[in-house]
Structures are given as structure tokens and as C-alpha cells.
Design an enzyme around this catalytic site. Structure first.
Site, PDB file in Angstrom:
ATOM      1  N   TYR A   1       0.837  -1.206   0.000  1.00  0.00           N
ATOM      2  CA  TYR A   1       0.000   0.000   0.000  1.00  0.00           C
ATOM      3  C   TYR A   1       0.870   1.255   0.000  1.00  0.00           C
ATOM      4  O   TYR A   1       0.677   2.171  -0.799  1.00  0.00           O
ATOM      5  CB  TYR A   1      -0.914  -0.040   1.229  1.00  0.00           C
ATOM      6  CG  TYR A   1      -1.757   1.193   1.444  1.00  0.00           C
ATOM      7  CD1 TYR A   1      -2.848   1.469   0.634  1.00  0.00           C
ATOM      8  CD2 TYR A   1      -1.472   2.065   2.485  1.00  0.00           C
ATOM      9  CE1 TYR A   1      -3.635   2.593   0.850  1.00  0.00           C
ATOM     10  CE2 TYR A   1      -2.250   3.189   2.712  1.00  0.00           C
ATOM     11  CZ  TYR A   1      -3.321   3.452   1.888  1.00  0.00           C
ATOM     12  OH  TYR A   1      -4.086   4.558   2.099  1.00  0.00           O
TER      13      TYR A   1
ATOM     14  N   LYS B   1       1.414   4.088  -2.988  1.00  0.00           N
ATOM     15  CA  LYS B   1       1.172   5.512  -2.774  1.00  0.00           C
ATOM     16  C   LYS B   1       2.396   6.333  -3.187  1.00  0.00           C
ATOM     17  O   LYS B   1       2.264   7.374  -3.830  1.00  0.00           O
ATOM     18  CB  LYS B   1       0.805   5.778  -1.319  1.00  0.00           C
ATOM     19  CG  LYS B   1      -0.591   5.279  -0.961  1.00  0.00           C
ATOM     20  CD  LYS B   1      -0.953   5.589   0.463  1.00  0.00           C
ATOM     21  CE  LYS B   1      -1.206   7.064   0.579  1.00  0.00           C
ATOM     22  NZ  LYS B   1      -2.013   7.448   1.717  1.00  0.00           N
TER      23      LYS B   1
END
Length: 182
Positions: free
Chosen positions: A22, A26
Site C-alpha cells: 500500500y 502511494k
């Protein structure tokens, strides 16, 4: 998530060292947008929102604790000693709108938040008390911590506050009351 497990407070000019897919995605998105800004003239302002909670949240620790408390279910969690910065969703939405309407941030990366700090355990216990459920229903330590989880995680929001002012945080108890009511 882009900052990983480095020491708090996290600053925009500090190292980005994600420890999860994750966080890596990002950071890749931030870099991709930067490339588009440099090569295609895309107007970009990147915001890095810190821990957000409130009405509409179904998946975070606060949303999950609210669902369990309102249903009167037992809630399993880690030891909960991790310290986090807690930002009400309305305050964060205000920050996003402020950034979107002000071109002075264009081309920059800004931490967004500034809410109060508290342990995960404290917040979950507050959720249960607000729902009128005995916090003894919380099974503290029943789950392990996530791999490579930071003990302390909050941001330095001075760059964003310099441009757009501090966010209008209602306070942790009021924010939790709204989340439980939702």
C-alpha cells in the site's frame, strides 16, 4: 504509508521508506504524478493524509471498533500501544478543499492532519464507552501487530498549516461520538 517506520514526526522532506505494498503504491503514485507535472504540465498538489476516522468509515480500527461496539460484539485487537495521530474526516475534507482551491501548493507534497495523538487502545476503549458497552468486551492482545508497524506515527503539518491554516478538529471525544452515532 509512504514514510514507513521512521521516527515521528514525519516531514515531507524526510525519507520515504514504505514497508507495505500500500505504501509503495502511494509513493509510486506521487512519483508518477510528479513526472506528469514535469513532462506534461499537469498541475499537481500531493496531500499525505494521516490517520483519518469518522462517519462512513467501515474498515479502519475505529470503524471496525464502532461496528463491534454498536452490535455488542467482542472486539479483538493487538496490544494497542501504538501511538497515532487521529484526524476527524470533516477536518480532513476541509483541508483537501483548502488545498484544491489554493494554487500556492501546486507542485508540492504536504502532510495533512494535526489531530490529537492517542494510543490505539485508548481510542478503541473510548469507542466502546461512547457506545455504552463495557470496554471489557475488547480482547486486547488477541491479535499480533502488523509486520513492520511503527510504534509512533504522526506528521509535521507545518507546511500545510502555513498555507491553509490548521484544520478545524472537533476533538477526539466529539469525533468518536459522531463515528459511533453513524
Amino acid at each position: 504509508a509512504e514514510y514507513g517506520t521512521g521516527p515521528a514526526p514525519h516531514r515531507e522532506d524526510g525519507p520515504a521508506a514504505p514497508v507495505s505494498p500500500y505504501g509503495a503504491l502511494k509513493l509510486a503514485a506521487t512519483e508518477w504524478l510528479g513526472m506528469l507535472a514535469r513532462t506534461r504540465g499537469l498541475k499537481v498538489t500531493v496531500l499525505r493524509p494521516f490517520r483519518t476516522y469518522g462517519p462512513g468509515d467501515r474498515t479502519s480500527v475505529v470503524g471496525s471498533a464502532c461496528a463491534a461496539a454498536v452490535a455488542g460484539r467482542t472486539f479483538e485487537m493487538s496490544d494497542g500501544a501504538q501511538i497515532r495521530e487521529w484526524n476527524d474526516v470533516t477536518a480532513m475534507a476541509t483541508g483537501i478543499v483548502r488545498a484544491a482551491l489554493d494554487a500556492r501548493g501546486e507542485g508540492g507534497v504536504f502532510n495533512l492532519g494535526g489531530g490529537p495523538r492517542a494510543s490505539v487502545r485508548d481510542v478503541v476503549e473510548r469507542v466502546f464507552r461512547e457506545a455504552g458497552v463495557d470496554p471489557a468486551r475488547i480482547r486486547i492482545g488477541a491479535l499480533p501487530r502488523r509486520a513492520a508497524e511503527a510504534q509512533e506515527f504522526w506528521g509535521d503539518h507545518s507546511r500545510a498549516e502555513e498555507l491553509w491554516g490548521p484544520l478545524p478538529d472537533p476533538g477526539l471525544d466529539a469525533g468518536i461520538a459522531r463515528a459511533v452515532a453513524w
